[in-house]
Design a protein around this motif. Structure first.
Motif: not given
Length: 284
Positions: A142-144, A172-173, A274, A277
């Protein structure tokens, strides 16, 4: 009429998938499964059927899956117990007559050197052995996972890890949830290697954080052992620190890189970058 169910619907990925699914199918054709159904009251109010389903309580699972055609099994987070948990869901799905199952696995599960991959390989094998038509959603990181720790990076000016110059095709989610919903809604079988369209190194990531925040932030690469020791030093339990350090180091070998474009093809749009994000995380 096809009935669609999401197991693990209260999780962060589960909610993203559920939200996207509700843009594709009628809410009355959707079943949301959760250990704590009370957390899904807002979906019940939309017409979604909310049912108790506890991966650790097999007796809840067959009833939860009654009448379900297409099932999204979102992997649990109890590392070390997940094969048994997932196996219980798969057994219940077979008993309930589920006709399609999609499972959220790990990128390149069949060959990934990341320690966490073994439970996913074992679960994939159980799904194949069940004989149920299926999709293996091999999700990237996940990017998170990266944007979620910007506060200490900005405070101390350092992002640490053992990833070297490994390229990370994170997503991302929201994008991964949309892909899961698309596969669930259409019953798209097969193996799907799901990764972001553009990759970055941790050096790239730190430089972008610095550029957008206007604060000095640099990536400091460490050995796997030193990174694990640092994580333990800030309070992470040993097994979690080892898991995180292993994942970071294996990133240096290319374990989180993929350029197939399968994710953007499924969701019908480019994946979030990214840079986007980071901008979203800094705006919060």
């Amino acid at each position: 009429m096809t009935v669609y169910a999401i197991a693990g619907a209260t999780g962060q990925l589960g909610r993203k998938a559920l939200d996207d699914l509700l843009t594709r199918v009628d809410p009355t054709d959707v079943v949301a499964l959760a250990r704590d159904p009370a957390k899904l009251v807002d979906y019940a109010e939309q017409g979604v059927a909310v049912r108790l389903a506890d991966y650790d309580a097999p007796a809840t699972l067959t009833a939860a899956l009654a009448g379900v055609d297409n099932l999204l099994l979102i992997s649990g987070n109890a590392v070390g117990a997940r094969v048994a948990q997932h196996g219980a869901v798969i057994d219940a799905a077979k008993a309930a007559g589920v006709s399609f199952i999609a499972y959220t696995s790990i990128l390149h599960a069949d060959e990934s050197p990341i320690g966490l991959a073994q439970e996913h390989r074992d679960t994939e094998a159980l799904i194949v052995a069940s004989g149920i038509p299926h999709a293996l959603l091999r999700n990237t990181w996940y990017m998170e996972n990266y944007t979620g720790s910007l506060a200490p990076a900005l405070q101390f000016g350092v992002i640490s890890g053992a990833a070297g110059d490994g390229r990370i095709a994170a997503a991302t989610r929201a994008d991964l949830g949309a892909a899961a919903a698309a596969v669930l809604a259409d019953g798209i079988t097969g193996v799907h290697e799901l990764a972001g369209d553009s990759a970055f190194t941790m050096g790239d990531f730190a430089a972008e954080v610095a550029a957008q925040s206007g604060k000095p932030v640099a990536y400091v690469n460490m050995t796997q052992a030193d990174y694990q020791a640092q994580l333990e030093g800030v309070g992470l339990p040993g097994f979690i620190a080892a898991m995180v350090a292993d994942s970071s180091f294996q990133t240096s070998t290319g374990a989180l890189f993929d350029d197939s474009g399968a994710l953007s093809a499924l969701i019908g749009r480019p994946t979030a970058t990214y840079q986007q994000a980071i901008a979203a995380a800094l705006a919060v």
